[in-house]
Design a protein around this motif. Structure first.
Motif, PDB file in Angstrom:
ATOM      1  N   SER A 124      -6.332   5.454  12.709  1.00  0.00           N
ATOM      2  CA  SER A 124      -4.983   4.955  12.355  1.00  0.00           C
ATOM      3  C   SER A 124      -4.607   5.180  10.902  1.00  0.00           C
ATOM      4  O   SER A 124      -3.719   4.495  10.381  1.00  0.00           O
ATOM      5  CB  SER A 124      -4.866   3.452  12.688  1.00  0.00           C
ATOM      6  N   LEU A 125      -5.224   6.148  10.235  1.00  0.00           N
ATOM      7  CA  LEU A 125      -4.881   6.371   8.826  1.00  0.00           C
ATOM      8  C   LEU A 125      -3.467   6.924   8.656  1.00  0.00           C
ATOM      9  O   LEU A 125      -2.893   6.825   7.565  1.00  0.00           O
ATOM     10  CB  LEU A 125      -5.893   7.315   8.175  1.00  0.00           C
ATOM     11  N   ARG A 126      -2.906   7.485   9.719  1.00  0.00           N
ATOM     12  CA  ARG A 126      -1.529   7.976   9.617  1.00  0.00           C
ATOM     13  C   ARG A 126      -0.560   6.837   9.309  1.00  0.00           C
ATOM     14  O   ARG A 126       0.531   7.070   8.758  1.00  0.00           O
ATOM     15  CB  ARG A 126      -1.116   8.692  10.910  1.00  0.00           C
ATOM     16  N   GLU A 127      -0.948   5.595   9.665  1.00  0.00           N
ATOM     17  CA  GLU A 127      -0.085   4.449   9.394  1.00  0.00           C
ATOM     18  C   GLU A 127      -0.001   4.124   7.903  1.00  0.00           C
ATOM     19  O   GLU A 127       0.811   3.309   7.501  1.00  0.00           O
ATOM     20  CB  GLU A 127      -0.610   3.214  10.154  1.00  0.00           C
ATOM     21  N   PHE A 128      -0.833   4.768   7.096  1.00  0.00           N
ATOM     22  CA  PHE A 128      -0.682   4.663   5.645  1.00  0.00           C
ATOM     23  C   PHE A 128       0.501   5.475   5.144  1.00  0.00           C
ATOM     24  O   PHE A 128       0.985   5.247   4.026  1.00  0.00           O
ATOM     25  CB  PHE A 128      -1.944   5.178   4.932  1.00  0.00           C
ATOM     26  N   PHE A 129       0.949   6.439   5.930  1.00  0.00           N
ATOM     27  CA  PHE A 129       1.897   7.436   5.429  1.00  0.00           C
ATOM     28  C   PHE A 129       3.223   7.456   6.161  1.00  0.00           C
ATOM     29  O   PHE A 129       4.114   8.205   5.772  1.00  0.00           O
ATOM     30  CB  PHE A 129       1.254   8.832   5.500  1.00  0.00           C
ATOM     31  N   VAL A 130       3.383   6.671   7.228  1.00  0.00           N
ATOM     32  CA  VAL A 130       4.670   6.609   7.902  1.00  0.00           C
ATOM     33  C   VAL A 130       5.576   5.643   7.144  1.00  0.00           C
ATOM     34  O   VAL A 130       5.147   4.975   6.192  1.00  0.00           O
ATOM     35  CB  VAL A 130       4.522   6.172   9.375  1.00  0.00           C
ATOM     36  N   LEU A 172       0.142   0.114   7.871  1.00  0.00           N
ATOM     37  CA  LEU A 172      -1.284  -0.163   7.763  1.00  0.00           C
ATOM     38  C   LEU A 172      -1.639  -0.721   6.394  1.00  0.00           C
ATOM     39  O   LEU A 172      -2.481  -1.625   6.282  1.00  0.00           O
ATOM     40  CB  LEU A 172      -2.100   1.105   8.041  1.00  0.00           C
ATOM     41  N   LEU A 173      -1.000  -0.230   5.350  1.00  0.00           N
ATOM     42  CA  LEU A 173      -1.262  -0.746   4.012  1.00  0.00           C
ATOM     43  C   LEU A 173      -0.829  -2.210   3.920  1.00  0.00           C
ATOM     44  O   LEU A 173      -1.536  -3.038   3.321  1.00  0.00           O
ATOM     45  CB  LEU A 173      -0.530   0.097   2.963  1.00  0.00           C
ATOM     46  N   GLN A 174       0.302  -2.545   4.503  1.00  0.00           N
ATOM     47  CA  GLN A 174       0.754  -3.940   4.495  1.00  0.00           C
ATOM     48  C   GLN A 174      -0.240  -4.839   5.235  1.00  0.00           C
ATOM     49  O   GLN A 174      -0.554  -5.941   4.780  1.00  0.00           O
ATOM     50  CB  GLN A 174       2.135  -4.047   5.152  1.00  0.00           C
ATOM     51  N   ILE A 193      -1.339 -11.203 -10.632  1.00  0.00           N
ATOM     52  CA  ILE A 193      -1.836  -9.905 -10.167  1.00  0.00           C
ATOM     53  C   ILE A 193      -2.091  -9.982  -8.665  1.00  0.00           C
ATOM     54  O   ILE A 193      -2.942 -10.762  -8.214  1.00  0.00           O
ATOM     55  CB  ILE A 193      -3.133  -9.508 -10.892  1.00  0.00           C
ATOM     56  N   GLU A 194      -1.353  -9.208  -7.899  1.00  0.00           N
ATOM     57  CA  GLU A 194      -1.584  -9.133  -6.463  1.00  0.00           C
ATOM     58  C   GLU A 194      -2.574  -8.006  -6.169  1.00  0.00           C
ATOM     59  O   GLU A 194      -2.619  -7.007  -6.892  1.00  0.00           O
ATOM     60  CB  GLU A 194      -0.270  -8.867  -5.730  1.00  0.00           C
ATOM     61  N   PRO A 195      -3.381  -8.140  -5.122  1.00  0.00           N
ATOM     62  CA  PRO A 195      -4.339  -7.082  -4.779  1.00  0.00           C
ATOM     63  C   PRO A 195      -3.692  -5.709  -4.600  1.00  0.00           C
ATOM     64  O   PRO A 195      -4.334  -4.694  -4.865  1.00  0.00           O
ATOM     65  CB  PRO A 195      -4.954  -7.587  -3.472  1.00  0.00           C
ATOM     66  N   PHE A 250      -7.607   1.819  -0.508  1.00  0.00           N
ATOM     67  CA  PHE A 250      -7.495   1.868   0.946  1.00  0.00           C
ATOM     68  C   PHE A 250      -6.822   3.142   1.441  1.00  0.00           C
ATOM     69  O   PHE A 250      -7.303   3.771   2.387  1.00  0.00           O
ATOM     70  CB  PHE A 250      -6.726   0.643   1.445  1.00  0.00           C
ATOM     71  N   SER A 251      -5.702   3.520   0.833  1.00  0.00           N
ATOM     72  CA  SER A 251      -4.916   4.637   1.372  1.00  0.00           C
ATOM     73  C   SER A 251      -5.619   5.985   1.239  1.00  0.00           C
ATOM     74  O   SER A 251      -5.352   6.905   2.010  1.00  0.00           O
ATOM     75  CB  SER A 251      -3.545   4.701   0.695  1.00  0.00           C
TER      76      SER A 251
END
Length: 434
Positions: free
Chosen positions: A170-176, A181-183, A209-211, A219-220
């Motif tokens: 599911s790494l494509r969900e980093f880029f759509v 996925l990042l959220q 400071i948020e992660p 992660f991405s």
């Protein structure tokens, strides 16, 4: 390299019939291990997990990644597909050409402009952009692909392993669009920090400071942008076997190793420190990552919580959208023009105006009881303004007039809000009509 030093190999036959070495350190032994991969994982998952965490020898890492990720199986099901698509052109080519030179510029595989490494990188990403037009090409994908190029000899192996990473992992969900996925991973990671390291979580919150500020690249790009290549390779060994949750282990390990320093630093220094910390790590991070017990269970619960939250949010958005699309009837057009009666019992204009405006214009409106039907309230209001029901009122002073106008405006708003609530309801019954 450490595995080749002073290692004694012993073999054993297990009750399930699988024969494999107890210490899979040599290349030949690892090849046997990979040839029985499916059976070994199904029948002895704990043993497979332990061996992968110990590390895959560099010389066979590319082949192992292809098998572990599922790339070998995917390539077998799609013979000749890559060879056909690589001859096609892609709308993403201009963006690719800009980023190729900026991907691992000091690495020997990509140092030479238009060298073999850059050509493989370009071809693989171009073909993937054709296979997955929704994603196309985005910055960050080149680092994922470059990591595979550094460890796999075959261009087709790189492509099919990348395809499995993007789809199966599911790494494509980093880029759509909207980076779902990042959220999701930031939601989980933030709560894992609170659970395992409350002190640093509290300090980061106080600093604002948020992660997301320091860990988005972790992660991405699966740490390829922030860690030394030899450390990233060890992380990928385990990630390809265990999945996304292992990334949380590594990220928490980075924070654990940074905790003492970060707790003493202000905002700017703490943020810079966390961004740069992964560059100085070594393979000991793997041992540190193993110390967070029960992480997979907690991460799974947080993932389900996030999915429920997003489902509720999506449902609320759809309901709000349906409400906006529902036409609101203009009551002023459906009411027949009639005469109203003023405080003195005289005719005072047209009743074709909306009820809320008429009520506010007539003044001194009695408070309405919401349980009374609307049509009865309106008739009672008109009756109360007739000469029989309303005695002649004295001339109001300026202060009385001001209080009177304020009360009238508030009560007019009450009627207006009531009409909005009635027209906005959707109970499955016939809507309100005049």
């Amino acid at each position: 390299r450490k595995y080749a030093q002073d290692t004694e190999y012993s073999w054993s036959t297990h009750s399930d019939g699988i024969t494999c070495p107890d210490n899979l350190q040599g290349l030949d032994e690892w090849r046997i291990f990979l040839s029985t991969w499916t059976d070994l994982v199904e029948k002895q998952p704990a043993k497979a997990k332990k061996l992968v965490r110990q590390g895959i020898p560099h010389e066979i890492r590319g082949e192992a990644w292809k098998v572990i990720s599922g790339g070998q199986e995917l390539a077998a099901k799609n013979p000749g597909v890559y060879e056909i698509l690589v001859t096609k052109s892609s709308p993403s080519e201009s963006s690719l050409l800009k980023d190729i030179n900026r991907t691992y510029p000091t690495n020997k595989h990509f140092r030479l402009k238009e060298g073999k490494g850059q050509k493989v990188l370009f071809n693989v990403l171009k073909v993937y952009s054709l296979m997955d037009p929704e994603v196309g090409y985005c910055q960050g994908m080149s680092f994922l692909c470059g990591m595979l190029v550094c460890n796999q000899a075959s261009e087709t192996d790189v492509f099919w392993t990348l395809s499995c990473l993007m789809r199966n992992f599911s790494l494509r969900e980093f880029f759509v669009e909207q980076l779902p996925l990042l959220q999701e991973m930031m939601f989980i990671f933030t709560r894992l920090i609170n659970a395992y390291m409350p002190a640093i979580a509290s300090h980061l919150e106080q600093l604002g400071i948020e992660p997301l500020f320091f860990s988005a690249d972790w992660f991405s790009t699966i740490f390829t942008y922030s860690m030394p290549m030899e450390v990233v390779a060890r992380v990928w060994d385990v990630f390809l076997f265990e999945g996304q949750d292992y990334l949380f282990r590594v990220s928490l390990a980075i924070l654990k190793l940074s905790e003492d320093d970060v707790l003493r630093l202000p905002f700017d220094s703490a943020l810079t420190y966390l961004k740069n910390k992964p560059h100085s790590l070594d393979v000991s991070i793997i041992e540190e990552a193993d110390k967070f017990g029960g992480l997979e269970v907690l991460a799974g619960q947080l993932r389900e919580q996030y999915k429920r939250r997003m489902a509720n949010k999506e449902r609320e958005t759809e309901e709000a959208k349906r409400g906006e699309d529902t036409p609101v009837r203009d009551l002023s057009r459906s009411v027949e023009p009639t005469k109203s009666v003023d405080n003195r019992g005289e005719c005072s204009g047209n009743r074709s105006a909306p009820v809320s405006r008429r009520c506010s214009e007539q003044g001194d409106v009695e408070p309405m009881v919401r349980s009374t039907p609307i049509h009865k309230r309106c008739s009672d209001l008109a009756a109360s303004r007739s000469p029989r029901a309303s005695p002649r009122r004295h001339r109001m002073t300026n202060s009385e007039s001001s209080e009177h106008n304020t009360e009238t405006k508030q009560q007019g708003n009450t009627v207006r809000n009531l009409f909005e609530r009635v027209l906005g309801q959707d109970t499955g019954t016939k809507r309100f009509t005049q």
